[in-house]
Design an enzyme around this catalytic site. Sequence first.
Site: not given
Ligand code: DQA
Length: 143
Positions: A9-10, A17, A22, A73, A76, A97, A99, A106
């Site tokens: 998501p997002n 964003r 990011y 990825n 959240a 995994e 990010h 963070r």
């Molecule tokens: C994320 C880190 C997560 O904590 C966050 O909720 C994201 C993006 C990252 O790519 O840094 O949506 O996975």
Amino acid sequence: MKVLVLNGPNLGRLGSREPDIYGSSTYADLVALCERTAGDLGIEVDVRQTDHEGEMLEWLHEAADRRLPVVLNAAAWTHYSVAVRDASAQLTESLLELHLSNVHRREGFRHHSYLSDIATGVIAGLGVRGYALALRWLAELDA
Ligand code: DQA
């Protein structure tokens, strides 16, 4: 070899964003980087993004059934979804995994991952270049 690159998501909103966290690359840039890298490495890649947890679960089931490695990825969902963890645990090939941000620098709620202890490896904090590194690692493993 085919790799599924699955984004939660997002992440479709990359570029606009929170760019200070990011980066300025858009989601389209991320897809293009993965496809270019895969082409250079001689592997196939299928890059997807969803804001819907059920869709992500179906993609993970597909990866399990097709015995495909996954770069995930989970955004959240990483921090709270037992369902995404349970689907990921069914994978038979490598699970990386990923990010974009260094989640350990963070907020405290980002320090726990439901995926890290079942993942083959974790990449965090390297921005979109982390995806290229993940694909390179998988290609070398397969060579
Ligand atoms: C994320 C880190 C997560 O904590 C966050 O909720 C994201 C993006 C990252 O790519 O840094 O949506 O996975």
